[in-house]
Write an enzyme that holds these catalytic residues in place. Structure first.
Site, PDB file in Angstrom:
ATOM      1  N   HIS A 106      -4.622  -5.382  -0.653  1.00 22.05           N
ATOM      2  CA  HIS A 106      -3.254  -5.543  -1.190  1.00 22.05           C
ATOM      3  C   HIS A 106      -2.233  -5.042  -0.168  1.00 22.05           C
ATOM      4  CE1 HIS A 106      -0.627  -5.437  -5.053  1.00 22.05           C
ATOM      5  NE2 HIS A 106       0.068  -5.837  -4.005  1.00 22.05           N
ATOM      6  N   HIS A 140       1.313  -6.151   2.238  1.00 27.37           N
ATOM      7  CA  HIS A 140       2.415  -7.077   2.542  1.00 27.37           C
ATOM      8  C   HIS A 140       2.761  -6.950   4.020  1.00 27.37           C
ATOM      9  CE1 HIS A 140       3.236  -7.983  -1.717  1.00 27.37           C
ATOM     10  NE2 HIS A 140       2.874  -6.725  -1.927  1.00 27.37           N
ATOM     11  N   ASP A 183       1.472 -12.367  -6.179  1.00 30.99           N
ATOM     12  CA  ASP A 183       1.927 -10.969  -6.187  1.00 30.99           C
ATOM     13  C   ASP A 183       3.418 -10.819  -5.889  1.00 30.99           C
ATOM     14  OD1 ASP A 183       1.665  -8.167  -6.441  1.00 30.99           O
ATOM     15  OD2 ASP A 183       1.846  -8.042  -4.277  1.00 30.99           O
ATOM     16  N   HIS A 212      -0.633  -9.868 -10.391  1.00 31.81           N
ATOM     17  CA  HIS A 212       0.409  -8.848 -10.573  1.00 31.81           C
ATOM     18  C   HIS A 212       0.834  -8.964 -12.043  1.00 31.81           C
ATOM     19  CE1 HIS A 212       4.429  -6.979  -9.379  1.00 31.81           C
ATOM     20  NE2 HIS A 212       4.682  -7.497 -10.577  1.00 31.81           N
ATOM     21  N   HIS A 250      -2.633  -3.307  -8.912  1.00 35.61           N
ATOM     22  CA  HIS A 250      -1.913  -2.072  -9.257  1.00 35.61           C
ATOM     23  C   HIS A 250      -1.798  -1.793 -10.749  1.00 35.61           C
ATOM     24  CE1 HIS A 250       1.077  -5.216  -9.224  1.00 35.61           C
ATOM     25  NE2 HIS A 250       1.431  -5.061  -7.974  1.00 35.61           N
ATOM     26  N   ASP A 309      -0.951  -1.575  -1.780  1.00 34.40           N
ATOM     27  CA  ASP A 309       0.314  -2.275  -2.023  1.00 34.40           C
ATOM     28  C   ASP A 309       1.331  -1.863  -0.947  1.00 34.40           C
ATOM     29  OD1 ASP A 309       2.249  -3.939  -2.993  1.00 34.40           O
ATOM     30  OD2 ASP A 309       2.586  -2.859  -4.851  1.00 34.40           O
ATOM     31  N   GLY A 367       9.059  -1.148  -3.599  1.00 39.84           N
ATOM     32  CA  GLY A 367       7.933  -1.052  -2.672  1.00 39.84           C
ATOM     33  C   GLY A 367       8.030   0.089  -1.688  1.00 39.84           C
TER      34      GLY A 367
HETATM   35  O1  DOR Z   1       6.636  -2.718  -5.140  1.00 40.38           O
HETATM   36  C1  DOR Z   1       6.305  -3.860  -4.862  1.00 40.38           C
HETATM   37  N1  DOR Z   1       6.636  -4.412  -3.671  1.00 40.38           N
HETATM   38  N2  DOR Z   1       5.615  -4.569  -5.736  1.00 40.38           N
HETATM   39  C2  DOR Z   1       5.354  -5.863  -5.561  1.00 40.38           C
HETATM   40  O2  DOR Z   1       4.748  -6.447  -6.417  1.00 40.38           O
HETATM   41  C3  DOR Z   1       5.842  -6.572  -4.368  1.00 40.38           C
HETATM   42  C4  DOR Z   1       6.072  -5.636  -3.258  1.00 40.38           C
HETATM   43  C5  DOR Z   1       6.879  -6.232  -2.132  1.00 40.38           C
HETATM   44  O3  DOR Z   1       6.576  -7.345  -1.714  1.00 40.38           O
HETATM   45  O4  DOR Z   1       7.796  -5.561  -1.652  1.00 40.38           O
HETATM   46 ZN    ZN Z   2       2.492  -6.536  -7.078  1.00 38.77          ZN
END
Ligand code: DOR
Ligand code: ZN
Length: 432
Positions: A62, A64, A154, A181, A234, A307, A326
């Site tokens: 998980h 990004h 997500d 998600h 999560h 995450d 995030g």
């Molecule tokens: O806190 C988060 N940030 N939750 C998510 O589902 C997406 C992620 C993001 O892409 O910044």
């Molecule tokens: Zn998420």
């Protein structure tokens, strides 16, 4: 290629074989071999792991990476360096990039970029719905052909039960796991933090636990109906853990993951309106965090993930309601799980390592998460005991959005080997 590698005197934890022994491990040509196979070879790179834990390379499903689209937040190169510095040898890139990963061409672009720039293995997650709009399914078969190993929207969640049912059925046909998600958006509307005492005190809109639990319940029912595996990303609430426990006890193919912040922090941490405590799903109560730890101890939740969600300072340094959701995760993840699961709650190292290696590998159906001879030599060395202090300025990520700056944790990765080569240790990066 060759490159003989010998990691000596470590406590080797291999959940795939269930072994925990003091021994040497070796690699040749990027593959794990018996240490005997290195006899007589010259130029053997040695790593002394005395007092350290040696385990399969950690996997984070998980993450990004923000490329394509927002290289000012993170790139595939910087995100993979943060992964290596956190002990991760394989990461799964979430599809909420710009454009989103809903076409074979975007998958190809990410894989090509990773080939050129990443110092760890980067796997790609495709979208569930076109544009992550929750209206029309993405082309699962062509995404699979392009190389995705899982499907997720997500950041978003398909709201229609009908469309989600079709997603389960189509994903089953192409053999890809769904990562969801879990968020009922009708219940979270303007929510920016957990709905409860602290949202009332702080005057912020609440994102209630039930919005997550309704979707975990839906997913359990659809997984039962279609017999297709779904993984709930999560999980943050006691109720969510209870639904997973019940469904799994009946053999429903469903799993869940915990992210470090949801057990290390609570919604009380938002008192100073620090946007580094804002993420989706939000920080919950102590009772929720405790229930998650117990669910992990029982094996109800058996995957750990970060995450990792980098955002720029200029985006986070705004009013709480306006800030993006995030926080960074990769470099503090191992330390937080060791601190909060092992040291504070006595959960065995083997269970933590399994949830960061073998279990995500099984979910993604990839031949990783093992130290068996013949497997690719992805190896992580952990110091599970020595305290260290998180310093966001030392991060390999492009972003700095962590609530853990200045915290002291017991345990972290100290060396990361990818395909038999050391890519990182406490002295820095290699092979550049
Ligand atoms: O806190 C988060 N940030 N939750 C998510 O589902 C997406 C992620 C993001 O892409 O910044
Ligand atoms: Zn998420």
């Amino acid at each position: 290629m060759s490159h003989p590698l010998l990691i000596k005197n470590g406590r080797v934890l291999d959940p795939a074989s269930g072994t925990d022994t003091l021994r040497d491990i070796a690699a040749l040509d990027g593959v794990l071999v018996s240490p005997n196979a290195l006899r007589g070879l010259s130029g053997v790179e040695e790593f002394d792991a005395t007092g350290l834990v040696v385990c399969p390379g950690l996997i984070d499903l998980h993450v990004h990476l923000r490329e394509p689209g927002r290289p000012d937040k993170e790139t595939i190169e910087t995100g993979s360096r943060a992964a290596a510095a956190g002990g991760f040898t394989t990461i799964l890139a979430m599809p909420n990039t710009i454009p989103v990963t809903d076409s074979a061409s975007t998958v190809a672009w990410i894989r090509q970029r990773a080939q050129e720039k990443a110092c760890v293995h980067v796997l790609v997650c495709g979208c569930l719905s076109q544009g992550q709009k929750g209206e029309v399914l993405a082309p699962f078969a062509s995404l699979k052909k392009a190389g995705v190993v899982a499907l997720s929207d997500d950041g978003r969640c398909i709201q229609s039960a009908e469309l989600m049912r079709r997603a389960f059925e189509h994903a089953h046909m192409v053999g890809l796991p769904i990562l969801d998600h879990c968020q009922d958006e009708s219940l979270t509307a303007d929510g920016v933090m957990n709905e409860g005492y602290w949202s009332t005190v702080l005057g912020l809109h609440g994102w209630p636990a039930i919005a997550e639990e309704i979707m975990i319940s839906r997913n359990a029912m659809l997984a039962d109906l279609t017999r297709h595996r779904v993984h709930c990303q999560h999980v943050t609430t006691a109720g969510g853990a209870r639904i997973l426990r019940e469904a799994r006890s009946r053999g429903v193919p469903i799993s869940g993951e915990i992210c470090p912040h949801h057990i290390a922090l609570t919604d009380a941490g938002l008192e100073g309106y620090d946007t580094n405590f804002k993420m989706n799903p939000p920080l919950r109560t102590q009772a929720d965090a405790d229930a998650l730890v117990e669910a992990f101890r029982e094996g109800v939740i058996d995957i750990l993930a970060s995450d990792h969600a980098p955002h720029c300072d200029f985006e986070k340094e705004v009013e709480f309601q306006e800030a993006p959701f995030g926080i960074l995760g990769l470099e503090t993840e191992a330390g937080l799980f060791l601190e909060h699961l092992h040291h504070r709650h006595g959960i065995p190292l083997m269970d933590i390592v399994r949830a960061l290696t073998m279990n995500p590998a099984k979910l993604l159906q990839i031949p990783k998460g093992t130290l068996a001879e013949g497997a690719e030599a992805d190896i992580t060395v952990l110091d599970t005991e020595t305290p260290w202090t998180v310093d966001k300025h030392q991060s390999a990520s492009k972003s700095r959005n962590t609530p853990f700056h200045g915290q002291t944790l017991r345990g972290r990765a100290v060396a990361t080997f990818v395909s038999g080569r050391k890519v990182w240790d406490l002295a820095g990066f290699y092979g550049e």
